[in-house]
Design a protein around this motif. Structure first.
Motif, PDB file in Angstrom:
ATOM      1  N   THR A   1      -3.099  -6.598  -2.351  1.00 22.60           N
ATOM      2  CA  THR A   1      -2.705  -4.922  -1.626  1.00 22.60           C
ATOM      3  C   THR A   1      -2.132  -5.275  -0.234  1.00 22.60           C
ATOM      4  N   GLY A   2      -1.376  -5.192   0.039  1.00 21.73           N
ATOM      5  CA  GLY A   2      -0.471  -5.423   1.354  1.00 21.73           C
ATOM      6  C   GLY A   2      -1.801  -4.030   2.358  1.00 21.73           C
ATOM      7  N   HIS A   3      -2.672  -3.854   2.206  1.00 19.56           N
ATOM      8  CA  HIS A   3      -3.252  -3.610   3.500  1.00 19.56           C
ATOM      9  C   HIS A   3      -3.001  -4.404   4.992  1.00 19.56           C
TER      10      HIS A   3
ATOM     11  N   LYS B   1       1.194  -1.172   0.051  1.00 18.20           N
ATOM     12  CA  LYS B   1       0.170   0.174  -0.266  1.00 18.20           C
ATOM     13  C   LYS B   1       0.880   0.918  -0.118  1.00 18.20           C
ATOM     14  N   PRO B   2       0.353   2.237   0.028  1.00 20.76           N
ATOM     15  CA  PRO B   2      -0.867   2.295  -1.622  1.00 20.76           C
ATOM     16  C   PRO B   2      -0.541   1.824  -2.449  1.00 20.76           C
TER      17      PRO B   2
ATOM     18  N   HIS C   1      -3.482   3.288   6.492  1.00 17.13           N
ATOM     19  CA  HIS C   1      -4.390   2.269   7.316  1.00 17.13           C
ATOM     20  C   HIS C   1      -5.283   2.465   7.761  1.00 17.13           C
ATOM     21  N   ASP C   2      -5.648   3.462   8.774  1.00 22.37           N
ATOM     22  CA  ASP C   2      -7.203   3.645   9.688  1.00 22.37           C
ATOM     23  C   ASP C   2      -8.413   4.584   8.922  1.00 22.37           C
TER      24      ASP C   2
END
Length: 335
Positions: free
Chosen positions: A125-127, A100-101, A185-186
């Protein structure tokens, strides 16, 4: 890979910095995942990480994409490189896992989503916050009605300033600052938990060219009526802390990474009901990065859908960029 479910997932990791190393080491904890290639423009970094994994080291993306024993490319480079590298991998017929993003701008991210769809390849995606136990538990508590009708959310994510290669985080045009790199992230968690956002207003240091310092306060009005106040800070002397709360007409949920009890419930109950309780949680034996890697492997084998579909990663980016627009303009932004 959907037709080869029993075969190993063979990865090329592009980027041998902090996050690339974290993903690479996570892969060693997931059966059936093999890193075959490590790509970095810094030969020493590529060789060092490749040696730990029993992989080959290369210094150009073309070399990584030409490898016949690579099914998917994990893009773990600075934000401003994501789109170019992911699009090249998709054109080469590889699945893409992107940190991310998705990209530094919305048009590039949309191009990535479209390219993956046209190529019939996965774009993951790496969330990773979706895999953190406290945040997943908080979301489940909200969805199960533990606070009744949610009304107000407060989240804070604060850390010292990251020192990536060449201090690229300190160049907002490349990193997007704390909002795009960490606050996302939040913002993603908000969308994941409460649905679409209607309006965002933010104040912060973005665009002020302060060395090794960034900070933002973001207010989001969700379409559901929930109001969220988010703090994203790269102004701490040291360390990392995440804390927050969700309140509604039925009670309050809180968590704080600084406490031994990372999650607590203080619920309004009727006189004849059991009293509210504090429910402590801790991280499981597995790192969230390991859980995420195992999930990616299952997705690429066709065993389950992605926890973060490309459209949701795109929505998180859109909201984050709107927050930056609000900081720049001093005005609320309607989504």
């Amino acid at each position: 890979m959907d037709s080869h479910a029993n075969e190993p997932l063979r990865l090329a990791i592009v980027g041998a910095g902090t996050i690339g190393t974290i993903h690479a080491l996570a892969s060693r904890r997931v059966p059936g995942v093999q890193v075959r290639v490590v790509c970095s423009r810094t030969p020493t970094s590529a060789r060092t990480l490749a040696l730990r994994l029993g992989a080959r080291a290369v210094t150009t993306l073309d070399e990584a994409l030409a490898a016949p024993d690579v099914d998917a490319v994990l893009v773990a480079t600075p934000t401003f490189l994501h789109a170019e590298q992911a699009l090249a991998a998709l054109r080469a017929g590889k699945h893409v896992i992107c940190e991310k993003p998705l990209a530094r701008d919305l048009a590039s991210a949309q191009a990535m989503v479209s390219a993956a769809r046209e190529a019939g390849r996965h774009l993951l995606t790496g969330h990773v916050v979706r895999f953190f136990p406290d945040m997943a538990r908080l979301r489940q508590a909200v969805l199960s009605g533990r606070v009744g009708q949610p009304a107000l959310v407060r989240l804070s994510r604060a850390a010292s300033f990251p020192r990536g290669a060449g201090d690229w985080h300190n160049r907002p045009a490349e990193s997007g600052g704390v909002v795009l790199d960490m606050g996302i992230h939040d913002l993603d968690w908000l969308l994941w938990t409460f649905g679409p956002a209607r309006e965002v207003y933010a104040r912060g240091l973005y665009g002020q060219a302060l060395p090794l310092l960034d900070y933002a306060l973001i207010t989001v009005r969700m379409a559901s009526g929930v109001i969220a106040h988010l703090e994203s800070s790269w102004a701490e002397a040291a360390g990392f802390r995440v804390h927050g709360e969700v309140s509604g007409d039925g009670g309050l949920l809180t968590f704080d990474s600084a406490d031994s009890a990372a999650y607590a419930e203080e619920l309004r109950v009727s006189p004849d009901a059991e009293p509210g309780v504090i429910v402590p949680t801790s991280y499981t034996a597995e790192s969230p990065y390991v859980l995420q890697m195992a999930h990616w492997a299952r997705c690429l084998r066709g065993e389950e859908p992605p926890v973060t579909p490309p459209e949701e990663a795109l929505a998180a980016l859109r909201l984050s960029l709107a927050a930056l627009e609000s900081i720049t303009s001093g005005q609320p932004v309607t989504l």
